[in-house]
Design a protein around this motif. Sequence first.
Motif, PDB file in Angstrom:
ATOM      1  N   TYR A  85       0.774  -1.350   0.196  1.00  0.00           N
ATOM      2  CA  TYR A  85      -0.020   0.041   0.159  1.00  0.00           C
ATOM      3  C   TYR A  85       1.082   0.989  -0.540  1.00  0.00           C
ATOM      4  O   TYR A  85       1.213   1.302   0.624  1.00  0.00           O
ATOM      5  N   VAL A  86       0.488   2.332  -1.274  1.00  0.00           N
ATOM      6  CA  VAL A  86       1.000   3.566  -0.803  1.00  0.00           C
ATOM      7  C   VAL A  86       0.327   4.017  -0.797  1.00  0.00           C
ATOM      8  O   VAL A  86      -1.164   4.586  -1.332  1.00  0.00           O
ATOM      9  N   GLU A  87       0.326   5.358   0.390  1.00  0.00           N
ATOM     10  CA  GLU A  87      -0.211   6.937   0.796  1.00  0.00           C
ATOM     11  C   GLU A  87       0.477   7.687  -0.334  1.00  0.00           C
ATOM     12  O   GLU A  87       1.787   7.847   0.355  1.00  0.00           O
ATOM     13  N   ASP A  88       0.525   8.704  -0.968  1.00  0.00           N
ATOM     14  CA  ASP A  88       0.950   9.613  -2.216  1.00  0.00           C
ATOM     15  C   ASP A  88       0.099  11.293  -1.888  1.00  0.00           C
ATOM     16  O   ASP A  88      -0.817  11.532  -2.357  1.00  0.00           O
ATOM     17  N   VAL A  89       0.742  11.808  -0.816  1.00  0.00           N
ATOM     18  CA  VAL A  89       0.190  13.287  -0.844  1.00  0.00           C
ATOM     19  C   VAL A  89       0.459  14.073  -1.361  1.00  0.00           C
ATOM     20  O   VAL A  89       2.570  14.574  -1.366  1.00  0.00           O
ATOM     21  N   ASN A  90       0.153  14.979  -1.890  1.00  0.00           N
ATOM     22  CA  ASN A  90       0.703  16.196  -2.785  1.00  0.00           C
ATOM     23  C   ASN A  90       1.809  15.693  -4.619  1.00  0.00           C
ATOM     24  O   ASN A  90       2.701  15.999  -4.549  1.00  0.00           O
ATOM     25  N   PRO A  91       1.416  14.971  -5.135  1.00  0.00           N
ATOM     26  CA  PRO A  91       2.134  14.109  -6.067  1.00  0.00           C
ATOM     27  C   PRO A  91       2.809  14.775  -7.093  1.00  0.00           C
ATOM     28  O   PRO A  91       4.102  14.808  -8.010  1.00  0.00           O
ATOM     29  N   THR A  92       1.990  16.794  -6.997  1.00  0.00           N
ATOM     30  CA  THR A  92       2.475  17.357  -8.032  1.00  0.00           C
ATOM     31  C   THR A  92       3.699  18.940  -7.146  1.00  0.00           C
ATOM     32  O   THR A  92       4.575  19.224  -7.961  1.00  0.00           O
ATOM     33  N   GLY A  93       4.306  18.066  -5.821  1.00  0.00           N
ATOM     34  CA  GLY A  93       5.054  18.566  -5.278  1.00  0.00           C
ATOM     35  C   GLY A  93       6.224  18.657  -5.722  1.00  0.00           C
ATOM     36  O   GLY A  93       6.882  17.841  -6.497  1.00  0.00           O
ATOM     37  N   ARG A  94       7.372  20.055  -5.500  1.00  0.00           N
ATOM     38  CA  ARG A  94       8.332  20.145  -6.389  1.00  0.00           C
ATOM     39  C   ARG A  94       9.377  18.866  -5.590  1.00  0.00           C
ATOM     40  O   ARG A  94      10.772  19.046  -6.338  1.00  0.00           O
TER      41      ARG A  94
END
Length: 269
Positions: A14-23
Amino acid sequence: MGYYVAVEPGVNIYVEDVNPTGRKTILFVHGWPANHHLFEYQFNVLPAMGYRCIGIDIRGFGKSDKPFGNYTYNQLANDVRVIVEVLGLHDFTLAGHSVGGAIVTRYMAKHQGFGVAKLALIGAAAPSVTKRSYFPGGIEKKEVTKLIHGVYEDRPAMLVNFTEKFFYQPISKPFSDWFLQLGFAASGYATAKVAKTFRDEELFHDLSHILVPTLILHGKHDEVCRPALATALHKGIKQSKLVWFEHSGHGLFWEERDKFNRELAEFVR
């Protein structure tokens, strides 16, 4: 957002991906016996600062699949490698707490730091949790063996006792209850097998393979991974910086979370 990555046939992480467009990207690997929710107080803050924060539940823990078999550092590091490849990560910061710190240490050695620009070791269970003839700074092996027996005999009681040792500062009853639920989300056999791994394996020879800037964050009052481990990591990793947390135990990311988030954000920047 949450999703799964197949690391091998029949095993999904399981992967939790927060703010995928972050720099900038930080991949967090949690410690024993929790899951990615351990970093809630980082995921509340760092994405708002422009960072992409990815948390995984290692096999056997949290929402990930729970195969009965292999829970060595090699296997757990291999899982991280597949996730990095599938997500196409590059020039990212790899951060590991406790056993997660051991997993990412093995990743750096076994996979030549594939894709990693910077490394953060947080109360890391490396290079050795337990005492050895050449390393007196760990805890006695029998202490870990007691944890393993506790898993099989009365896991709830074991987790309560471990929670009391985890933090230096007082925690509220609701917080303690929440923290216990992280451990209950794991399988019992994975909890025991990972404990056997951090009792028996060591990573001294892995340290020379870490060739990226490394931030070592460690609580002065850590009773789980004693401060001697951080000192050994600092000595063994050439491009390393050691930051002590004077008012923390093993849970420095919560006990001094403002300082923790600031140090990590400044390092990743």
